[in-house]
Design an enzyme around this catalytic site. Structure first.
Site, mmCIF file in Angstrom:
data_model
loop_
_atom_site.group_PDB
_atom_site.id
_atom_site.type_symbol
_atom_site.label_atom_id
_atom_site.label_comp_id
_atom_site.label_asym_id
_atom_site.label_seq_id
_atom_site.Cartn_x
_atom_site.Cartn_y
_atom_site.Cartn_z
ATOM 1 N N GLY A 246 0.836 -1.199 0.000
ATOM 2 C CA GLY A 246 0.000 0.000 0.000
ATOM 3 C C GLY A 246 0.865 1.240 0.000
ATOM 4 N N SER A 247 0.350 2.304 0.598
ATOM 5 C CA SER A 247 1.051 3.593 0.534
ATOM 6 C C SER A 247 2.244 3.629 1.488
ATOM 7 C CB SER A 247 0.080 4.721 0.881
ATOM 8 O OG SER A 247 -0.383 4.550 2.193
ATOM 9 N N THR A 248 3.208 4.446 1.149
ATOM 10 C CA THR A 248 4.397 4.600 1.991
ATOM 11 C C THR A 248 4.007 5.140 3.364
ATOM 12 O OG1 THR A 248 5.803 4.867 0.068
ATOM 13 C CG2 THR A 248 6.630 5.785 2.135
ATOM 14 N N GLU A 249 3.041 6.051 3.374
ATOM 15 C CA GLU A 249 2.607 6.661 4.642
ATOM 16 C C GLU A 249 2.096 5.594 5.616
ATOM 17 O OE1 GLU A 249 -0.607 9.270 3.875
ATOM 18 O OE2 GLU A 249 -0.845 9.825 5.989
ATOM 19 N N GLY A 251 2.622 2.384 5.365
ATOM 20 C CA GLY A 251 3.743 1.459 5.611
ATOM 21 C C GLY A 251 4.605 1.942 6.766
ATOM 22 N N GLU A 268 5.647 -3.488 0.853
ATOM 23 C CA GLU A 268 5.756 -3.190 -0.579
ATOM 24 C C GLU A 268 4.960 -1.905 -0.789
ATOM 25 O OE1 GLU A 268 5.023 -2.437 -3.976
ATOM 26 O OE2 GLU A 268 3.806 -4.249 -4.220
ATOM 27 N N CYS A 302 1.901 0.418 -8.557
ATOM 28 C CA CYS A 302 3.008 0.943 -7.753
ATOM 29 C C CYS A 302 4.292 1.052 -8.580
ATOM 30 C CB CYS A 302 3.228 0.091 -6.520
ATOM 31 S SG CYS A 302 3.242 -1.662 -6.868
HETATM 32 P P1 NDP Z 1 -3.402 2.621 1.870
HETATM 33 O O1 NDP Z 1 -1.980 2.417 2.122
HETATM 34 O O2 NDP Z 1 -4.195 3.405 2.865
HETATM 35 O O3 NDP Z 1 -4.157 1.221 1.689
HETATM 36 C C1 NDP Z 1 -3.550 -0.046 1.582
HETATM 37 C C2 NDP Z 1 -4.198 -1.031 2.538
HETATM 38 O O4 NDP Z 1 -3.892 -0.686 3.893
HETATM 39 C C3 NDP Z 1 -5.714 -1.056 2.467
HETATM 40 O O5 NDP Z 1 -6.178 -2.361 2.717
HETATM 41 C C4 NDP Z 1 -6.078 -0.118 3.582
HETATM 42 O O6 NDP Z 1 -7.391 -0.287 4.000
HETATM 43 C C5 NDP Z 1 -5.078 -0.508 4.643
HETATM 44 N N1 NDP Z 1 -4.846 0.487 5.671
HETATM 45 C C6 NDP Z 1 -5.148 1.817 5.655
HETATM 46 N N2 NDP Z 1 -4.738 2.400 6.816
HETATM 47 C C7 NDP Z 1 -4.163 1.428 7.556
HETATM 48 C C8 NDP Z 1 -3.531 1.405 8.835
HETATM 49 N N3 NDP Z 1 -3.396 2.503 9.576
HETATM 50 N N4 NDP Z 1 -3.044 0.245 9.301
HETATM 51 C C9 NDP Z 1 -3.137 -0.875 8.563
HETATM 52 N N5 NDP Z 1 -3.728 -0.932 7.334
HETATM 53 C C10 NDP Z 1 -4.232 0.217 6.842
HETATM 54 O O7 NDP Z 1 -3.576 3.257 0.464
HETATM 55 P P2 NDP Z 1 -4.831 4.112 -0.050
HETATM 56 O O8 NDP Z 1 -5.839 3.156 -0.479
HETATM 57 O O9 NDP Z 1 -5.274 5.131 0.931
HETATM 58 O O10 NDP Z 1 -4.169 4.899 -1.248
HETATM 59 C C11 NDP Z 1 -3.443 6.103 -0.974
HETATM 60 C C12 NDP Z 1 -2.288 6.232 -1.892
HETATM 61 O O11 NDP Z 1 -1.376 5.168 -1.650
HETATM 62 C C13 NDP Z 1 -2.648 6.081 -3.348
HETATM 63 O O12 NDP Z 1 -3.098 7.278 -3.869
HETATM 64 C C14 NDP Z 1 -1.366 5.607 -3.919
HETATM 65 O O13 NDP Z 1 -0.549 6.708 -4.181
HETATM 66 C C15 NDP Z 1 -0.755 4.787 -2.822
HETATM 67 N N6 NDP Z 1 -0.974 3.339 -2.995
HETATM 68 C C16 NDP Z 1 0.087 2.591 -3.350
HETATM 69 C C17 NDP Z 1 -0.065 1.246 -3.550
HETATM 70 C C18 NDP Z 1 1.082 0.399 -3.943
HETATM 71 O O14 NDP Z 1 0.894 -0.755 -4.326
HETATM 72 N N7 NDP Z 1 2.278 0.878 -3.860
HETATM 73 C C19 NDP Z 1 -1.367 0.578 -3.432
HETATM 74 C C20 NDP Z 1 -2.415 1.449 -2.983
HETATM 75 C C21 NDP Z 1 -2.195 2.776 -2.795
HETATM 76 P P3 NDP Z 1 -8.551 0.566 3.274
HETATM 77 O O15 NDP Z 1 -8.355 0.458 1.824
HETATM 78 O O16 NDP Z 1 -9.728 -0.127 3.677
HETATM 79 O O17 NDP Z 1 -8.384 1.961 3.760
#
Ligand code: NDP
Length: 493
Positions: A246-249, A251, A268, A302
């Site tokens: 997911g997002s770096t933030e 992560g 990742e 990503c």
């Molecule tokens: P997130 O990182 O928020 O989402 C990825 C996963 O983590 C989702 O299942 C999400 O749940 C979950 N999640 C969210 N907050 C938490 C937390 N505090 N602790 C544990 N798990 C959590 O990405 P976003 O969907 O908000 O996308 C935001 C940005 O991130 C995008 O605009 C993009 O730039 C980037 N991104 C990058 C990805 C990659 O593969 N590198 C994939 C997705 C996003 P839920 O979706 O239910 O909020």
């Protein structure tokens, strides 16, 4: 002989694409989906449900349970209880189950592809030709390792499983990410609790039905749906390992909360890949690679090639070719088999893309978008190119995660390397050149986990994938992706 074809004024060819919609009949949606815990679908203790929609029509497809911390703990308990019997199984037996999942995915490929497109908005030709076959391939690949683990890492001692894996996945490749996470975990003898993204839970829940049909022992795979809070509860739960994409933030937040807990972690995260085109590159092939690199899956990738670095002598000719190609991309109904660019996954993501594109215009870059009609309902964004981009622009630094390409130029190889590496991320990169020696030279200097040469966005289950710097750590795919799910000689987990 008379010319029987009537040509419109201006001489444009009289043909176009007829619509070719994929039928949704193959998908049977439930009104609502519970949590998949201990081998069955159960009501959430939270008592809460949320709608999941189609981003191309904004219609509600189903209601889905929202797991709270109690529900997550229940799922982790089920996984823990299932661990001894799963680990005690003969490895070849474990392999049998994982092979079954792979075969079920193949048998139900059409259903999975259509559902993925309905829930996520990606073009059906991508769900059908990329997501689902690759997901099946991951299960096949790791099933093959299940009874060969002791040969996989020579000299490392006797391999054993880590325990219960908590796995959190994003919305861009919902089924494929579930496969990347579950396949190595199960093959190595672990049990799992998987949390799909809030906007795309449906193929993971269909996968839960596959687990039932494949008679995977109860509790070995558990699926908890919900939003970020559910993910955070899983990170804090009594699991032995967290695997996150997911997002770096987020992560970074997960890394903070797991620090000192003894939980294993692989991350990742995001990327801002450079796709570098040299003057000797096969240009038409490079154009296809650049287009695929950024517009595949609406740029929700990503490892997308979101920064194009072009060597100056070919800038004008490449730009003309890219603009021409952009005009031919078909944007619209993702269930149409002719569609190249589908719907943006969510309203929130559309807002984020629009905001970053606005910043590009404000900071002085020049925008180009092809003329194309967009559907009235749903979330859409035109394929977009930016020229006149400098390294300091937000569109050159931040992950847009949408169909937006920032084009920069370079003169020398050193400048290309310097610019490509000038990013906090380091997930992927592309090189386009005729010279093999230049490919090797560049690949060894680019700080990116994956470097494609004269191609882009190619994936294979045998090949490791992962990043440097803020793109995370740990690898998925190949033997590298198996290792985080193993301990050796019962050593520290
Ligand atoms: P997130 O990182 O928020 O989402 C990825 C996963 O983590 C989702 O299942 C999400 O749940 C979950 N999640 C969210 N907050 C938490 C937390 N505090 N602790 C544990 N798990 C959590 O990405 P976003 O969907 O908000 O996308 C935001 C940005 O991130 C995008 O605009 C993009 O730039 C980037 N991104 C990058 C990805 C990659 O593969 N590198 C994939 C997705 C996003 P839920 O979706 O239910 O909020």
């Amino acid at each position: 002989m008379s010319d029987a074809i009537e040509r419109p004024a201006g001489g444009a060819p009289p043909w176009g694409y007829a619509s070719a919609p994929e039928s949704t009949d193959v998908v049977r949606l439930e009104d609502r989906y519970g949590l998949f815990i201990g081998g069955e679908f159960v009501e959430p203790k939270s008592g809460r449900w949320f709608p999941t929609i189609s981003p191309s029509t904004e219609e509600t497809l189903a209601d889905v349970a929202e797991a709270d911390a109690t529900d997550v703990a229940r799922a982790v308990d089920a996984a823990r209880d299932a661990t001894p019997a799963w680990q005690a199984l003969a490895p070849a037996e474990r392999a049998k189950y994982v092979f079954r999942i792979a075969r079920q995915l193949q048998e139900r490929a059409r259903e999975f592809a259509v559902l993925e497109t309905m829930n996520g908005g990606k073009p059906i030709k991508e769900s059908r030709d990329v997501d689902v076959p690759l997901a099946a391939a991951h299960f096949f690949y790791y099933a093959g390792w299940a009874d060969k683990l002791e040969y996989a890492f020579p000299g490392r001692g006797t391999p054993g499983p880590v325990g219960v894996a908590g796995q959190i996945i994003p919305w861009n490749f919902p089924l494929l990410m579930a496969a990347w996470k579950l396949a190595p975990a199960l093959a190595a003898g672990n049990t799992a609790v998987l949390k799909p993204a809030e906007t795309t839970p449906l193929t993971a829940l269909l996968l839960a039905q596959v687990m039932q049909e494949a008679e995977i022992p109860h509790g070995v795979v558990n699926i908890v749906t919900g939003a970020g809070e559910t993910g955070a509860a899983l990170v804090d739960a009594d699991v032995d390992k967290i695997a996150f994409t997911g997002s770096t933030e987020v992560g970074k937040a997960i890394q903070r909360s797991t620090a000192g807990s003894g939980k294993r972690l692989t991350l990742e995260l995001g990327g801002k890949a450079a796709n570098v085109v040299f003057e000797d590159a096969p240009l038409d092939q490079a154009v296809e690679g650049v287009i695929n690199g950024i517009f595949f899956n609406q740029g929700h990738v990503c490892c997308a090639g979101s920064r194009l670095l072009v060597q100056e002598p070919i800038f004008d000719v490449l730009l003309d070719k890219l603009k021409d190609r952009l005009q031919t991309l078909r944007v619209g109904d993702p269930l149409d088999k002719n569609t190249d660019v589908g719907a943006i996954n969510s309203k929130a993501q559309l807002t984020k893309i629009a905001e970053l594109v606005e910043s590009g215009v404000e900071e002085g870059a020049e925008i180009y978008q092809p003329e194309c009609d967009l559907p009235e309902r749903g979330f859409w964004f035109r394929p977009t190119l930016f020229t006149g981009v400098s390294q300091s622009h937000r569109i050159a630094r931040e992950e847009i995660f949408g169909p937006v390409l920032s084009i920069l130029t370079f003169r020398t190889v050193d400048e290309a390397v310097e610019k490509a590496n000038n990013t906090p991320y380091g997930l992927s990169a592309g090189i386009w050149t005729e010279k093999g020696s230049r490919i090797l030279h560049m690949a060894s200097r680019l700080r990116a986990g994956v470097v494609w040469a004269n191609t882009f966005n190619r994936f294979d289950p045998t090949s490791p994938f992962g990043g440097y710097k803020e793109s995370g750590f740990g690898r998925e795919g190949g033997l590298h992706g198996l290792e985080p799910y193993l301990t050796f000689d019962g050593g520290p987990r």
